[in-house]
Design an enzyme around this catalytic site. Structure first.
Site, short mmCIF file in Angstrom:
data_model
loop_
_atom_site.label_atom_id
_atom_site.label_comp_id
_atom_site.label_asym_id
_atom_site.label_seq_id
_atom_site.Cartn_x
_atom_site.Cartn_y
_atom_site.Cartn_z
N LYS A 1 30.04 52.85 22.56
CA LYS A 1 28.47 52.46 23.26
C LYS A 1 28.00 53.89 23.34
O LYS A 1 28.89 54.70 23.61
CB LYS A 1 28.65 51.31 24.39
CG LYS A 1 27.20 51.56 25.24
CD LYS A 1 28.31 50.53 26.35
CE LYS A 1 26.84 50.23 26.73
NZ LYS A 1 27.24 49.40 28.46
N LYS B 1 27.41 49.87 19.27
CA LYS B 1 25.82 49.76 20.27
C LYS B 1 25.24 50.68 20.75
O LYS B 1 25.52 51.34 20.90
CB LYS B 1 26.20 48.18 21.80
CG LYS B 1 25.46 48.32 23.16
CD LYS B 1 25.65 48.39 23.77
CE LYS B 1 24.85 48.29 24.93
NZ LYS B 1 24.78 47.69 26.49
#
Ligand code: PBG
Length: 326
Positions: free
Chosen positions: A195, A248
């Site tokens: 992330k 992400k």
């Protein structure tokens, strides 16, 4: 074979031919739909930063999840906003917390709906950080304990899968141990494994009022300039017991998705985040782009890069478009 014998256009000459050779196809079952549930609203409240997205009160959340499920989208990913936020995010651990009750409501009306919960502190802390703050710093190991308790309470409420999004070191292992200890051996973990510290989360932070009050998330989320580190992060999460791993954001990180796909033999999810969603919606609404074509191209690219699962705010509209073209 060279031109003129070789003519790649032969395989593009008709719709039927193009359909036959099409390599990547989107399907409603590829998607997970994020849903916002809030103790601060009495009616579905439009999220100003995300056209077409709402914050739902508890009473409306199950109905919304059911609508999405009926479009062929198997699962929802829940984000909650509590009425009160405090330094340790204590609302996130309550048996009757907003997420715990939302999970129960959804499972009550339809146990078949796959319910995934975001496990993190930023929606619940008054400082907006994803962890416990000590002396102005995010305390990794103190955070693990809270995340593990939060995951257990989501599992107890009936969540099928938990998705830790905090990026603390060791949290997948801590959550797996806690789930197993309490008997939730069947609750899956889908960590946000790689992330990034991304500007594409802006619209989401407005939706759940989670922008950090001081500093930023650079000490826990990854530097967008780094690629090899993403593979190390993913390897650690797999080692600690991740069932599915996530990259992400998605669109600006297609190289990471492709490398993760090539490196690991595990189900891979990609999160088409709020900023990606809003950019596409705004371009479409202003007719700078053909909205449907733009969105389908973005999502096809994410799948082509290697994602098995796409978490996207576009999920229901795409599922409907796909049904129309069948
Ligand atoms: C919470 C969390 C964030 C998102 C998912 N979980 C925001 C953040 O890290 O600031 C972003 C989702 C989106 O932008 O759609 N840690």
């Amino acid at each position: 074979m060279k031109f003129p014998q070789s003519r790649p256009r032969r395989l593009r000459k008709s719709a039927a031919m193009r359909k036959l050779v099409q390599q990547t196809r989107l399907h409603p079952a590829d998607f997970v739909y994020p849903l916002f549930v809030s103790e601060q609203v009495n009616n579905p409240e439009p999220v100003g930063s995300m056209p077409g997205i709402f914050n739902y009160p508890l009473e409306k959340i199950a109905e919304e999840a059911q609508k999405v499920y009926e479009c062929g989208v198997p699962g929802v990913l829940l984000f909650g906003t509590p009425r009160r936020k405090d330094a340790t995010g204590s609302e996130s651990l309550k048996k009757d917390g907003i997420i715990q009750r939302a999970v129960e409501k959804i499972k009550e009306i339809n146990p078949e709906i796959l319910v995934i919960t975001d496990v993190c502190l930023c929606e619940y802390t008054d400082h907006g950080h994803c962890g416990i703050v000590k002396d102005g710093r995010i305390d990794n190991d103190a955070t693990l304990e809270v995340l593990a308790r939060q995951a257990v309470s989501h599992a107890k409420a009936g969540a099928d899968m938990v998705a830790p999004s905090d990026m603390m070191d060791g949290r997948v292992g801590a959550i797996r141990r806690a789930l197993d200890e309490y008997g939730y051996t069947d609750t899956a973990i889908m960590p946000y494994a790689a992330k990034y510290n991304s500007a594409f989360y802006g619209p989401f932070r407005e939706a759940v009022q989670s922008a950090p009050r001081f500093g930023d998330r650079k000490t826990y989320q990854m530097d967008p300039a780094n690629a090899d580190e993403a593979l190390r992060e993913i390897a650690l999460d797999i080692d600690e017991g991740a069932d599915i791993v996530m990259v992400k954001p998605a669109l600006a990180y297609l190289d990471i998705i492709a490398r993760a796909r090539a490196t690991f033999n595990i189900t891979l999810a990609a999160y088409n985040v709020s900023g990606e969603y809003t950019l596409a919606k705004l371009a479409g609404a202003d007719k700078w782009a053909d909205e449907k074509k733009l969105i389908m191209e973005i999502l096809t690219a994410i799948k082509r890069a290697g994602a098995d699962i796409i978490i996207s705010y576009h999920a229901p509209e795409v599922a409907r478009w796909l049904q129309e073209t069948e």
